[in-house]
Design an enzyme around this catalytic site. Structure first.
Site, PDB file in Angstrom:
ATOM      1  CG  ASP A  93     -13.065  21.500  63.395  1.00 25.68           C
ATOM      2  OD1 ASP A  93     -14.178  21.874  63.763  1.00 25.68           O
ATOM      3  OD2 ASP A  93     -12.439  22.004  62.444  1.00 25.68           O
ATOM      4  CE  LYS A 125     -17.646  22.628  60.288  1.00 27.81           C
ATOM      5  NZ  LYS A 125     -16.353  23.200  60.118  1.00 27.81           N
ATOM      6  CG  MET A 164     -11.862  16.483  52.962  1.00 28.15           C
ATOM      7  SD  MET A 164     -12.790  18.009  53.119  1.00 28.15           S
ATOM      8  CE  MET A 164     -11.804  19.105  52.145  1.00 28.15           C
TER       9      MET A 164
HETATM   10  C1  LIG Z   1     -11.687  19.449  56.249  1.00 29.92           C
HETATM   11  S1  LIG Z   1     -10.131  18.913  55.735  1.00 29.92           S
HETATM   12  C2  LIG Z   1      -9.128  19.805  56.856  1.00 29.92           C
HETATM   13  C3  LIG Z   1      -7.678  19.857  56.494  1.00 29.92           C
HETATM   14  C4  LIG Z   1      -6.824  20.530  57.548  1.00 29.92           C
HETATM   15  N1  LIG Z   1      -7.193  21.909  57.712  1.00 29.92           N
HETATM   16  C5  LIG Z   1      -5.347  20.442  57.247  1.00 29.92           C
HETATM   17  O1  LIG Z   1      -4.694  21.432  56.972  1.00 29.92           O
HETATM   18  O2  LIG Z   1      -4.830  19.317  57.346  1.00 29.92           O
HETATM   19  C6  LIG Z   1     -10.119  17.278  56.370  1.00 29.92           C
HETATM   20  C7  LIG Z   1      -9.241  16.358  55.544  1.00 29.92           C
HETATM   21  O3  LIG Z   1      -7.882  16.540  55.859  1.00 29.92           O
HETATM   22  C8  LIG Z   1      -7.208  15.310  55.727  1.00 29.92           C
HETATM   23  N2  LIG Z   1      -6.627  14.966  57.025  1.00 29.92           N
HETATM   24  C9  LIG Z   1      -6.673  15.672  58.147  1.00 29.92           C
HETATM   25  N3  LIG Z   1      -5.972  15.081  59.133  1.00 29.92           N
HETATM   26  C10 LIG Z   1      -5.455  13.952  58.594  1.00 29.92           C
HETATM   27  C11 LIG Z   1      -4.610  12.919  59.081  1.00 29.92           C
HETATM   28  N4  LIG Z   1      -4.146  12.912  60.333  1.00 29.92           N
HETATM   29  N5  LIG Z   1      -4.277  11.926  58.233  1.00 29.92           N
HETATM   30  C12 LIG Z   1      -4.706  11.927  56.968  1.00 29.92           C
HETATM   31  N6  LIG Z   1      -5.492  12.878  56.457  1.00 29.92           N
HETATM   32  C13 LIG Z   1      -5.858  13.886  57.238  1.00 29.92           C
HETATM   33  C14 LIG Z   1      -8.230  14.288  55.272  1.00 29.92           C
HETATM   34  O4  LIG Z   1      -8.224  14.270  53.848  1.00 29.92           O
HETATM   35  C15 LIG Z   1      -9.494  14.900  55.795  1.00 29.92           C
HETATM   36  O5  LIG Z   1     -10.631  14.411  55.097  1.00 29.92           O
END
Ligand SMILES: C[S@@+](CC[C@H](N)C(=O)[O-])C[C@H]1O[C@@H](n2cnc3c(N)ncnc32)[C@H](O)[C@@H]1O
Length: 455
Positions: free
Chosen positions: A248, A270, A385
Site C-alpha cells: 500500500d 490507494k 481518515m
Molecule cells: C486506510 S487507514 C489504514 C490504517 C492502518 N491500517 C493502521 O492501522 O494504522 C489510513 C489512515 O490511517 C491513518 N494513518 C496511517 N498512517 C499514518 C501516519 N503515519 N500518521 C498519521 N495517520 C496515519 C490516517 O488517518 C490514514 O488516513
C-alpha cells in the site's frame, strides 16, 4: 579484472538527485533518497500511485516527460530506473559527459555507481556491496541486520542485553489455513502436496507434476505507521523471504528499499479521494501469485485489520485454498498519538479509547458510526481518515454534547521524518487544520489525554 568499488556515504541533503523512470524500481529507490534529504527530480511520463502521492505531498519534483540532457543540470547523482537499455544508455552517456555518477537498474556493469544492500539501525547505516551480485549483498546484509538487532540498542549504541529473535519454528497465534487446506505446507517436501499445488495453480503449470515446487502462501503483514523500525520481527522475516510484495501507499518506503532486487513489487496504492485499484483486483493478485507457488507478502500500513481490509483479503485467500498468516502491526491509531506525546489512555483521565473512521460524513446514509453516542463518551476519540469531514464531525460531536473546549490534536505522517503536530480544541481544530494546511495521512485525537503529559 574489475577493480573493487570504493565505498562512500553520500551526504545528499539539499542536493539534486535525478531519478529517470517512474515505475516499480523508482518506487523502491526514491524513499531512501528522500530520507537522505535529497532534492529529488523525477523524470518520467508516468508514475506509480505511490510516487504520485509523494509528488502531491510536495516531497519531490516531477517532470512528466521522457529524459532530456538538461535534466541533469545541477545534479550530483542520477539513478536510471527504466527497463529500456537504449534509453538507460543515453542517460548514462549524458551523465558520464558531465562527470555525474550514474546508478543503473538495468545493467550494473554499465553503471558508474552501485546501490548497496542497506540495513539501518538508529544512526548506524550498514551498506553491503556483493561484488556485483545483489543476492550475495542481501544475504550478508540480512546476517548483519540480525546481529545488530541483538548487539545494538534502538539508538545504535551497544546493548548489554540480547534482544530475543523470533522463537524458532513459532507460527504465532494468528495463522489461518484456507478453506480447503489442500495446498498446505506438505507441498514443500512431499509429492502429494506438490501435486495438489500444481493442480490448484491451473494453467501456468510451470513446476510440472512431481517437481517439488513450493506451495504458495500469503502473509498479511502490518508494516507499522511509517518508521521502518516499527515493523515486527516476524513481519520483517516474512518480508525478507517474500517472492512477491503487494504494498500500500502508506507502508514505510524504506522497507521497500531493502527488498531483494528479484522480488516482484506490486503497487496496490490507494490514494485518498483519488484513483484506487479495486480491492477485488488486489485479492486476485494475492491468490494468483500464491497459487503459482510464490511466497506473497501483503504489506499494509499500520495493522492489517484496522481499516486495512485485511479481513476481505483473508477471506478471498481462504476461498481459494491459499494458506494465510496474519502478522499484526503497530496501528497508527495508537502510534500517531504516542508519537505526539499523547497516551490514548491515562490514569485518572481516560479509561477508554475509541477508534473511528471519519471517511464518511456523519449525515451520510452509508455511515455506520453513531456520532451522537460517541459525543456522550468521556474518553479518547481517535479519528482516522477524517480530515475531509472534520468540520462536520466536530460540529456533530459538539451538537450532541461534547464540550467545544475539549482538547484535540492532529498528527500528520506520524513517526516519519515529516511528522507534523497540531494542538487545538474540538471547537477550533477543523479551522486550525485548514490554516496549517495539514494533509492525509493524519490522525485526529479528541479528549483530555491530549494535554495529559504536558508539564
Ligand atoms: C486506510 S487507514 C489504514 C490504517 C492502518 N491500517 C493502521 O492501522 O494504522 C489510513 C489512515 O490511517 C491513518 N494513518 C496511517 N498512517 C499514518 C501516519 N503515519 N500518521 C498519521 N495517520 C496515519 C490516517 O488517518 C490514514 O488516513
Amino acid at each position: 579484472m574489475t577493480a573493487n568499488p570504493y565505498p562512500l556515504g553520500l551526504r545528499l541533503h539539499g542536493r539534486r538527485v535525478v531519478v529517470v523512470g517512474g515505475g516499480a524500481v523508482a518506487t523502491r529507490r526514491v524513499p531512501a533518497l528522500l530520507d537522505a534529504g535529497a532534492d529529488v527530480l523525477l523524470v518520467a511520463p508516468e508514475l506509480t500511485p505511490a510516487l504520485r502521492a509523494r509528488v502531491d505531498a510536495g516531497r519531490l519534483h516531477w517532470v512528466p516527460r521522457r529524459f532530456e540532457p538538461d535534466d541533469l543540470d545541477g545534479a550530483w547523482l542520477v539513478q536510471v530506473a527504466v527497463d529500456d537499455p537504449m534509453a538507460a544508455a543515453s542517460v548514462s552517456a549524458v551523465a558520464a559527459e558531465r562527470r555525474i555518477f550514474c546508478v543503473r537498474a538495468d545493467d550494473r556493469t554499465a553503471a558508474t555507481a552501485w546501490t548497496p544492500a542497506v540495513t539501518r539501525h538508529g544512526p548506524v547505516t550498514v551498506a553491503v556491496l556483493g561484488g556485483g551480485d545483489p543476492r550475495r549483498a542481501m544475504t550478508v546484509r540480512d546476517a548483519v541486520r540480525e546481529l545488530l538487532a541483538v548487539r545494538l540498542g534502538s539508538d545504535g549504541t551497544a546493548s548489554t542485553r540480547g534482544r530475543p529473535g523470533p522463537p524458532a519454528g513459532a507460527t504465532g497465534g494468528t495463522d489461518a489455513i484456507g478453506a480447503t487446506g489442500a495446498t498446505g505446507a506438505g507441498g514443500a517436501t512431499g509429492a502429494t502436496g506438490a501435486g495438489g499445488a500444481a493442480s490448484a495453480g491451473g494453467a501456468g503449470g510451470a513446476g510440472g507434476a512431481g517437481s517439488g515446487r513450493r506451495a504458495g502462501r500469503v502473509a498479511l503483514v502490518g508494516a507499522g505507521p511509517g518508521d521502518p523500525e516499527l515493523i515486527t520481527v516476524k513481519g520483517w522475516r516474512l518480508l525478507t523471504e517474500a517472492d512477491v510484495v503487494v504494498a500500500d501507499r502508506l507502508v514505510p518506503g524504506l522497507l521497500l528499499d531493502e527488498l531483494r532486487p528479484d522480488v516482484e513489487l506490486v503497487d496496490a496504492s490507494k490514494i485518498p479521494y483519488g484513483p484506487s485499484r479495486a480491492q477485488e483486483e488486489i485479492n486476485q493478485i494475492l491468490v494468483d501469485r500464491a497459487l503459482a507457488g510464490a511466497a506473497v507478502v501483503r504489506l499494509k500500513g499500520g495493522d492489517p485489520y484496522v481499516f486495512g481490509r485485511g479481513g476481505e483479503e483473508l477471506l478471498a485467500c481462504a476461498a481459494a485454498g491459499v494458506p494465510v498468516t496474519v502478522v499484526p502491526g503497530v496501528t497508527s491509531s495508537i502510534a500517531a498519538p504516542a508519537a505526539a506525546g499523547i497516551p490514548v489512555t491515562h490514569r485518572g483521565v481516560a479509561h477508554e479509547f475509541t477508534v473511528v473512521s471519519g471517511h464518511l460524513a456523519p449525515d451520510s446514509p452509508a455511515s455506520l458510526v453513531r456520532w451522537d453516542a460517541l459525543a456522550g463518551l468521556h474518553g479518547t476519540l481517535v479519528i482516522l481518515m477524517g480530515l475531509k469531514n472534520l468540520a462536520a464531525i466536530t460540529a456533530t460531536l459538539i451538537a450532541n454534547g461534547r464540550p467545544p473546549q475539549t482538547p484535540a490534536a492532529v498528527v500528520q505522517e506520524a513517526t516519519t521524518g515529516t511528522q507534523r503536530i497540531l494542538r487545538s480544541t474540538l471547537g477550533e481544530v477543523a479551522a486550525d487544520l485548514l490554516a496549517a494546511d495539514l494533509r492525509p495521512p493524519a490522525v485526529v485525537v479528541v479528549g483530555d489525554v491530549v494535554g495529559a503529559l504536558d508539564g
